[in-house]
Every structure is written in C-alpha cells, then in structure tokens.
Motif scaffolding. Structure first.
Motif, PDB file in Angstrom:
ATOM      1  N   ALA A 182       0.847  -1.192   0.000  1.00 41.51           N
ATOM      2  CA  ALA A 182       0.000   0.000   0.000  1.00 41.51           C
ATOM      3  C   ALA A 182       0.884   1.243   0.000  1.00 41.51           C
ATOM      4  N   ASP A 183       0.314   2.354  -0.489  1.00 41.31           N
ATOM      5  CA  ASP A 183       1.088   3.596  -0.577  1.00 41.31           C
ATOM      6  C   ASP A 183       1.288   4.259   0.776  1.00 41.31           C
ATOM      7  N   TYR A 184       0.470   3.911   1.762  1.00 39.59           N
ATOM      8  CA  TYR A 184       0.531   4.621   3.036  1.00 39.59           C
ATOM      9  C   TYR A 184       1.433   3.956   4.074  1.00 39.59           C
ATOM     10  N   VAL A 185       2.098   2.853   3.752  1.00 38.06           N
ATOM     11  CA  VAL A 185       2.975   2.212   4.726  1.00 38.06           C
ATOM     12  C   VAL A 185       4.208   3.086   4.958  1.00 38.06           C
ATOM     13  N   ASN A 186       4.721   3.058   6.186  1.00 38.78           N
ATOM     14  CA  ASN A 186       5.872   3.875   6.561  1.00 38.78           C
ATOM     15  C   ASN A 186       6.908   3.045   7.292  1.00 38.78           C
ATOM     16  N   CYS A 187       8.167   3.413   7.112  1.00 39.39           N
ATOM     17  CA  CYS A 187       9.256   2.759   7.824  1.00 39.39           C
ATOM     18  C   CYS A 187      10.277   3.820   8.231  1.00 39.39           C
ATOM     19  N   ILE A 188      10.562   3.878   9.527  1.00 37.39           N
ATOM     20  CA  ILE A 188      11.569   4.798  10.057  1.00 37.39           C
ATOM     21  C   ILE A 188      12.660   3.954  10.704  1.00 37.39           C
ATOM     22  N   HIS A 189      13.810   3.899  10.065  1.00 38.99           N
ATOM     23  CA  HIS A 189      14.918   3.119  10.602  1.00 38.99           C
ATOM     24  C   HIS A 189      15.604   3.887  11.730  1.00 38.99           C
ATOM     25  N   ALA A 190      16.533   3.213  12.409  1.00 37.96           N
ATOM     26  CA  ALA A 190      17.214   3.828  13.541  1.00 37.96           C
ATOM     27  C   ALA A 190      18.033   5.050  13.128  1.00 37.96           C
ATOM     28  N   SER A 191      18.365   5.156  11.843  1.00 38.23           N
ATOM     29  CA  SER A 191      19.098   6.319  11.345  1.00 38.23           C
ATOM     30  C   SER A 191      18.247   7.577  11.345  1.00 38.23           C
ATOM     31  N   GLY A 192      16.923   7.402  11.486  1.00 35.02           N
ATOM     32  CA  GLY A 192      16.014   8.535  11.462  1.00 35.02           C
ATOM     33  C   GLY A 192      15.392   8.788  10.103  1.00 35.02           C
ATOM     34  N   GLU A 193      15.822   8.059   9.067  1.00 31.81           N
ATOM     35  CA  GLU A 193      15.282   8.240   7.721  1.00 31.81           C
ATOM     36  C   GLU A 193      13.864   7.674   7.627  1.00 31.81           C
ATOM     37  N   LEU A 194      13.009   8.426   6.962  1.00 28.67           N
ATOM     38  CA  LEU A 194      11.617   8.023   6.767  1.00 28.67           C
ATOM     39  C   LEU A 194      11.419   7.563   5.333  1.00 28.67           C
ATOM     40  N   PHE A 195      10.808   6.389   5.167  1.00 28.93           N
ATOM     41  CA  PHE A 195      10.486   5.849   3.844  1.00 28.93           C
ATOM     42  C   PHE A 195       8.981   5.605   3.798  1.00 28.93           C
ATOM     43  N   THR A 196       8.333   6.140   2.762  1.00 31.34           N
ATOM     44  CA  THR A 196       6.882   6.046   2.628  1.00 31.34           C
ATOM     45  C   THR A 196       6.529   5.347   1.320  1.00 31.34           C
ATOM     46  N   GLY A 197       5.564   4.431   1.403  1.00 34.30           N
ATOM     47  CA  GLY A 197       5.143   3.668   0.235  1.00 34.30           C
ATOM     48  C   GLY A 197       5.835   2.315   0.179  1.00 34.30           C
ATOM     49  N   TYR A 198       5.143   1.329  -0.363  1.00 33.79           N
ATOM     50  CA  TYR A 198       5.642  -0.050  -0.365  1.00 33.79           C
ATOM     51  C   TYR A 198       7.006  -0.170  -1.043  1.00 33.79           C
ATOM     52  N   ASN A 199       7.159   0.395  -2.222  1.00 32.21           N
ATOM     53  CA  ASN A 199       8.424   0.255  -2.963  1.00 32.21           C
ATOM     54  C   ASN A 199       9.591   0.896  -2.229  1.00 32.21           C
ATOM     55  N   ALA A 200       9.372   2.099  -1.695  1.00 28.87           N
ATOM     56  CA  ALA A 200      10.446   2.782  -0.969  1.00 28.87           C
ATOM     57  C   ALA A 200      10.834   2.020   0.288  1.00 28.87           C
ATOM     58  N   VAL A 201       9.856   1.493   0.986  1.00 34.73           N
ATOM     59  CA  VAL A 201      10.126   0.732   2.200  1.00 34.73           C
ATOM     60  C   VAL A 201      10.959  -0.508   1.884  1.00 34.73           C
ATOM     61  N   LEU A 202      10.591  -1.239   0.839  1.00 36.66           N
ATOM     62  CA  LEU A 202      11.323  -2.452   0.485  1.00 36.66           C
ATOM     63  C   LEU A 202      12.736  -2.136   0.014  1.00 36.66           C
ATOM     64  N   GLU A 203      12.915  -1.039  -0.688  1.00 35.39           N
ATOM     65  CA  GLU A 203      14.259  -0.638  -1.108  1.00 35.39           C
ATOM     66  C   GLU A 203      15.135  -0.341   0.115  1.00 35.39           C
ATOM     67  N   SER A 204      14.528   0.254   1.154  1.00 36.16           N
ATOM     68  CA  SER A 204      15.308   0.549   2.363  1.00 36.16           C
ATOM     69  C   SER A 204      15.763  -0.728   3.054  1.00 36.16           C
ATOM     70  N   TRP A 205      14.922  -1.765   3.030  1.00 36.87           N
ATOM     71  CA  TRP A 205      15.313  -3.021   3.652  1.00 36.87           C
ATOM     72  C   TRP A 205      16.359  -3.754   2.813  1.00 36.87           C
ATOM     73  N   ALA A 206      16.272  -3.629   1.496  1.00 34.43           N
ATOM     74  CA  ALA A 206      17.299  -4.235   0.640  1.00 34.43           C
ATOM     75  C   ALA A 206      18.671  -3.649   0.949  1.00 34.43           C
ATOM     76  N   LEU A 207      18.725  -2.332   1.159  1.00 33.69           N
ATOM     77  CA  LEU A 207      19.982  -1.678   1.525  1.00 33.69           C
ATOM     78  C   LEU A 207      20.439  -2.103   2.917  1.00 33.69           C
ATOM     79  N   ALA A 208      19.491  -2.185   3.861  1.00 37.99           N
ATOM     80  CA  ALA A 208      19.839  -2.549   5.243  1.00 37.99           C
ATOM     81  C   ALA A 208      20.392  -3.964   5.322  1.00 37.99           C
TER      82      ALA A 208
END
Length: 275
Positions: A182-208
């Motif tokens: 969904a477009d409204y999902v959010n992920c805030i990692h311990a670095s403080g960076e905010l990622f919004t939307g399914y694709n952005a969130v998954l890209e952040s986990w791929a990097l992590a």
C-alpha cells in the motif's frame, strides 16, 4: 455320586446358568444402547496438539482407540455422575484453570460439556492473558471476550516474532511479503530516515540487509518487553530491541493491519535508546 448329591447340586447349576444369562443380556443391552458406556467409548474423540490452531480451541479431532485406563476413567465418571472438577464451585474451578497454559486449556475444553463450559469462561482466559502477556490491559472490555482477544494477541505476537526472524536471516523475499502493499505504509529506521510507500520501504530493507556485514549473514538480534494491543483489524506492538553491534539498543513500535486472514506490517519505527 449318589442321588442325594445329584439333587443338592441342581439349584447351584440353575443359579449359575441364570447369572451367566443375565450378564450376557446386560452386556448386549449396553452395547445396543446409543447413550450407553460402550457406545460412548466407541465414539470418543481426542484432539492432537498439532490440530489446535490459534483462535480455534475446538481443533480438528480424529477417532482413536482408547487405552484400557481411559475406558476405566470414563466408566468411573459415568457411574459417579460427575468428575471431581465438576463438583467444585465455579470460582475454584476457574482459579484452578488459570494455572493451565493455552494448549492445555484448549484440550480441556474437548473433554465434556462441564469442562468445556469452564474452559471457555471469560475469567479463565483473562487470567491466562495476564499470565502470558501483560496485566496493563486489566480494565479493557474486549468486544468478543477475552478468549478471542487472547487468540488475536497471540497471532499478532507470533507475526511480530516472525518479523525479527526475517531480519536475523536477512531474507528480502520474506520481508517483501510481510509488508502490506500500500502507498501509506511507513518505515523509520534507527538512522532517522523516513520511507513512505511499499516500494520505498522495500528498497530501504534491501539496503539494510546488504549493509556492513556482507549481505546474507545473520544478525544477532534480541527482543524484550513485547507489548501488544488490538483494536479491531489494527494492532500495535511496542518492544525493546538489542543488536550485537556498535549501534546499541532501540525502542521499537510496529503497527499491523489484518487483511485476508493475515497480519501485515504497515508501520515500523526504530529509535535509539538514550543512555
């Protein structure tokens, strides 16, 4: 043997034959009676522990042969009219059930109608919830009762544990299925960076997952003080996470939504603890 001895044995033979005939008739009557002991023994069902699912304490039962000891127990209970547990006052019964775990309480509900009623008592499930989860929600009044609330909480806590197993194993395919698309999902990692939307969130986990330790290598991650709260199709879980890295320890909040029989993550927020 003289004639007097022959006549003295005659009544004994008649009495013995009558006793045997009565026993045979009694055995046939018990087997033929649909409500009798032998009929109940043939129809008795038991639940395997693996058949009990979270939220469904009835489980799926299969016919099994009863051992001799089980047969004796059923006969004694039917002859006595009630088990020892059934003779207790309800308050004592509920208190005794509060010492059981989830699986045992589910199994007990399958024994007979009296134990089923006691094992489904809201007070017993409230006590079990406080023992397994937290007493912080003592004043809430779950709309579907404490039994349903316990089962839902258990499902959410299990899903939350799976989230951290995915992180430990650095499994990107599992992480992509864990989040709600969904477009409204959010992920805030311990670095403080905010990622919004399914694709952005998954890209952040791929990097992590590929940062620091060469990708694919497991993470030593421990979770403590897990607290879950359910409100309809929404659930939020707070906890402390401890990582075996120089990054330290974190306060974490995870939010889930229930869709198509599964709890999906829609929000993850991790922030470093202050010393």
């Amino acid at each position: 043997m003289d004639e007097s001895d022959h006549y003295s044995l005659h009544p004994f033979v008649i009495a013995s034959g009558a006793a045997i005939f009565c026993c045979v008739c009694t055995f046939w009557a018990l087997r033929s009676n649909p409500g009798g002991v032998f009929w109940q023994l043939k129809r008795t069902k038991f639940c395997r522990a693996g058949d009990i699912s979270a939220g469904d304490c009835d489980g799926h039962c299969v016919d099994e042969n009863m051992a001799l000891g089980d047969k004796k127990a059923v006969v004694v209970e039917r002859q006595g009219g009630a088990s020892m547990m059934e003779l207790l006052v309800p308050e004592i019964t509920i208190h005794a059930l509060s010492y059981l775990d989830y699986t045992s309480l589910c199994r007990l509900s399958m024994t007979n109608s009296a134990m089923r009623s006691a094992a489904n008592d809201d007070g017993a499930w409230k006590a079990l919830y406080h023992k397994d989860f937290t007493v912080e929600q003592d004043n809430i009044n779950p709309s579907n009762g404490w039994k349903a609330y316990y089962a839902t909480t258990k499902a959410v806590v299990t899903a939350n544990a799976e989230f951290y197993n995915i992180i430990r194993e650095r499994s990107f395919p599992d992480m992509s299925q864990f989040w709600l698309n969904a477009d409204y999902v959010n992920c805030i990692h311990a670095s403080g960076e905010l990622f919004t939307g399914y694709n952005a969130v998954l890209e952040s986990w791929a990097l992590a997952f590929n940062w620091g330790q060469g990708g694919g290598q497991g993470i030593d991650l421990q979770v403590r003080n897990v607290r879950a709260r359910i409100l309809g199709s929404m659930a939020w879980v707070t906890m402390n996470a401890y990582v075996d890295l120089d990054m330290g320890s974190f306060h974490v909040t995870n939010i889930y939504e229930f869709h198509h029989g599964q709890w999906y993550m829609v929000h993850h927020h991790s922030s470093m603890m202050l010393n």
